[in-house]
Motif scaffolding. Sequence first.
Motif, PDB file in Angstrom:
ATOM      1  N   TYR A 193       0.356  10.414   3.280  1.00 45.34           N
ATOM      2  CA  TYR A 193      -0.652  10.287   4.337  1.00 45.34           C
ATOM      3  C   TYR A 193      -0.110  10.875   5.637  1.00 45.34           C
ATOM      4  O   TYR A 193      -0.784  11.641   6.326  1.00 45.34           O
ATOM      5  CB  TYR A 193      -1.010   8.800   4.527  1.00 45.34           C
ATOM      6  N   GLU A 233       0.372  -1.662  -4.819  1.00 48.85           N
ATOM      7  CA  GLU A 233      -0.641  -0.601  -4.683  1.00 48.85           C
ATOM      8  C   GLU A 233      -1.673  -0.789  -5.793  1.00 48.85           C
ATOM      9  O   GLU A 233      -1.346  -0.668  -6.971  1.00 48.85           O
ATOM     10  CB  GLU A 233       0.019   0.779  -4.778  1.00 48.85           C
ATOM     11  N   PRO A 234      -2.927  -1.072  -5.432  1.00 50.52           N
ATOM     12  CA  PRO A 234      -3.953  -1.236  -6.470  1.00 50.52           C
ATOM     13  C   PRO A 234      -4.482   0.083  -7.021  1.00 50.52           C
ATOM     14  O   PRO A 234      -5.142   0.094  -8.066  1.00 50.52           O
ATOM     15  CB  PRO A 234      -5.076  -2.000  -5.746  1.00 50.52           C
ATOM     16  N   ASP A 287      -3.977  -5.916  -5.431  1.00 50.29           N
ATOM     17  CA  ASP A 287      -4.020  -6.358  -4.041  1.00 50.29           C
ATOM     18  C   ASP A 287      -2.768  -7.180  -3.717  1.00 50.29           C
ATOM     19  O   ASP A 287      -2.332  -8.001  -4.517  1.00 50.29           O
ATOM     20  CB  ASP A 287      -5.284  -7.237  -3.903  1.00 50.29           C
ATOM     21  N   VAL A 288      -2.213  -6.956  -2.533  1.00 49.60           N
ATOM     22  CA  VAL A 288      -0.979  -7.676  -2.176  1.00 49.60           C
ATOM     23  C   VAL A 288      -1.230  -9.160  -1.913  1.00 49.60           C
ATOM     24  O   VAL A 288      -0.319  -9.980  -2.045  1.00 49.60           O
ATOM     25  CB  VAL A 288      -0.317  -7.034  -0.927  1.00 49.60           C
ATOM     26  N   THR A 291       5.628   9.831   4.298  1.00 49.32           N
ATOM     27  CA  THR A 291       4.652   9.527   3.243  1.00 49.32           C
ATOM     28  C   THR A 291       3.624  10.657   3.137  1.00 49.32           C
ATOM     29  O   THR A 291       3.512  11.497   4.028  1.00 49.32           O
ATOM     30  CB  THR A 291       3.908   8.210   3.550  1.00 49.32           C
ATOM     31  N   LEU A 305       2.742   1.035   5.823  1.00 47.31           N
ATOM     32  CA  LEU A 305       2.779   2.386   6.397  1.00 47.31           C
ATOM     33  C   LEU A 305       1.406   3.031   6.298  1.00 47.31           C
ATOM     34  O   LEU A 305       0.860   3.212   5.207  1.00 47.31           O
ATOM     35  CB  LEU A 305       3.825   3.226   5.663  1.00 47.31           C
ATOM     36  N   PHE A 306       0.845   3.313   7.443  1.00 47.85           N
ATOM     37  CA  PHE A 306      -0.458   3.968   7.548  1.00 47.85           C
ATOM     38  C   PHE A 306      -1.526   3.229   6.737  1.00 47.85           C
ATOM     39  O   PHE A 306      -2.177   3.806   5.866  1.00 47.85           O
ATOM     40  CB  PHE A 306      -0.341   5.450   7.146  1.00 47.85           C
ATOM     41  N   GLY A 332       0.834  -1.214   0.000  1.00 53.09           N
ATOM     42  CA  GLY A 332       0.000   0.000   0.000  1.00 53.09           C
ATOM     43  C   GLY A 332       0.860   1.252   0.000  1.00 53.09           C
ATOM     44  O   GLY A 332       0.806   2.047   0.935  1.00 53.09           O
TER      45      GLY A 332
HETATM   46  C1  LIG Z   1      -4.180   5.177   3.983  1.00 51.57           C
HETATM   47  S1  LIG Z   1      -3.344   4.785   2.515  1.00 51.57           S
HETATM   48  C2  LIG Z   1      -1.622   5.024   2.957  1.00 51.57           C
HETATM   49  C3  LIG Z   1      -0.747   5.145   1.737  1.00 51.57           C
HETATM   50  C4  LIG Z   1       0.752   5.338   2.031  1.00 51.57           C
HETATM   51  N1  LIG Z   1       1.330   4.174   2.670  1.00 51.57           N
HETATM   52  C5  LIG Z   1       0.988   6.588   2.862  1.00 51.57           C
HETATM   53  O1  LIG Z   1       1.368   6.448   4.054  1.00 51.57           O
HETATM   54  O2  LIG Z   1       0.790   7.699   2.310  1.00 51.57           O
HETATM   55  C6  LIG Z   1      -3.426   3.009   2.425  1.00 51.57           C
HETATM   56  C7  LIG Z   1      -3.044   2.463   1.064  1.00 51.57           C
HETATM   57  O3  LIG Z   1      -3.093   1.033   1.086  1.00 51.57           O
HETATM   58  C8  LIG Z   1      -3.571   0.586  -0.160  1.00 51.57           C
HETATM   59  N2  LIG Z   1      -4.134  -0.757   0.038  1.00 51.57           N
HETATM   60  C9  LIG Z   1      -5.275  -1.057   0.689  1.00 51.57           C
HETATM   61  N3  LIG Z   1      -5.490  -2.392   0.659  1.00 51.57           N
HETATM   62  C10 LIG Z   1      -4.440  -2.924  -0.024  1.00 51.57           C
HETATM   63  C11 LIG Z   1      -4.116  -4.266  -0.408  1.00 51.57           C
HETATM   64  N4  LIG Z   1      -4.912  -5.293  -0.099  1.00 51.57           N
HETATM   65  N5  LIG Z   1      -2.968  -4.466  -1.114  1.00 51.57           N
HETATM   66  C12 LIG Z   1      -2.172  -3.417  -1.432  1.00 51.57           C
HETATM   67  N6  LIG Z   1      -2.449  -2.134  -1.091  1.00 51.57           N
HETATM   68  C13 LIG Z   1      -3.568  -1.896  -0.413  1.00 51.57           C
HETATM   69  C14 LIG Z   1      -4.611   1.635  -0.546  1.00 51.57           C
HETATM   70  O4  LIG Z   1      -4.884   1.656  -1.951  1.00 51.57           O
HETATM   71  C15 LIG Z   1      -3.978   2.918  -0.066  1.00 51.57           C
HETATM   72  O5  LIG Z   1      -3.194   3.543  -1.064  1.00 51.57           O
END
Ligand SMILES: C[S@@+](CC[C@H](N)C(=O)[O-])C[C@H]1O[C@@H](n2cnc3c(N)ncnc32)[C@H](O)[C@@H]1O
Length: 202
Positions: A175, A50-51, A77-78, A173, A96-97, A27
């Motif tokens: 966020y 990152e989707p 999706d991871v 980041t 992260l977050f 993510g």
């Molecule tokens: C709140 S954001 C934080 C993004 C970044 N890490 C930051 O701190 O700015 C969470 C991120 O996780 C991604 N995410 C959510 N579920 C996920 C999954 N199953 N696999 C990969 N990424 C995912 C979302 O698309 C989103 O961009």
Amino acid sequence: MLPRFRADPADPTEGCAGDTPVWLEIGFGGAEHLVGQAVANPDVRLIGCEPFLEGVVKALDGIEAAALRNVRIHDEDVRPLLDQLPDACIDRVFILFPDPWPKTRHHKRRIVSDTTLDSLARVMRPGAMLRIATDHMGYGRWILFHVLRHPAFRWTADSVRDWLDVPPDHVTTRYQSKLLAGSTPLFLAFDRCQTGGAREEG
Ligand SMILES: C[S@@+](CC[C@H](N)C(=O)[O-])C[C@H]1O[C@@H](n2cnc3c(N)ncnc32)[C@H](O)[C@@H]1O
């Protein structure tokens, strides 16, 4: 650019020496941390998941701007990626977050779960680090509850500074930079133990 930089789950070090350390970011959002770590660690293979398409585009922009060759992208999706990676191939994992999904009925959507931890336990090398950051105290408690009861992980903190201080190698980041003044993120670091696999069911 995406086909050129898309991760090959069966061959995480594809294009570099077989003993290259592999770090996984789950993510990556706007890719600030992914790109920053790749620039700072040219001898490491970074796989970012990152989707969200806009984030993937940002990562590709960063790869192009810094002429990076050590990053690979999984633009989905991871979880399917974790199922396909070989055993014990990952040296660091960053979450992260992650989305906190604060409502109880949405907790099942949280990325930190028993199932994800079982997958991470399989793909992480013994001694590998798992770093999870959150500014949501409810999710922080959830993360500690789930990771600490997992036989494959150990919390490395000795003092409060170890989870309140921003790790020296961290890259801020998007966020995180939007957090309200006064909110204190937690940085929780765990080791993948030498022993321990998936949890016992039940
Ligand atoms: C709140 S954001 C934080 C993004 C970044 N890490 C930051 O701190 O700015 C969470 C991120 O996780 C991604 N995410 C959510 N579920 C996920 C999954 N199953 N696999 C990969 N990424 C995912 C979302 O698309 C989103 O961009």
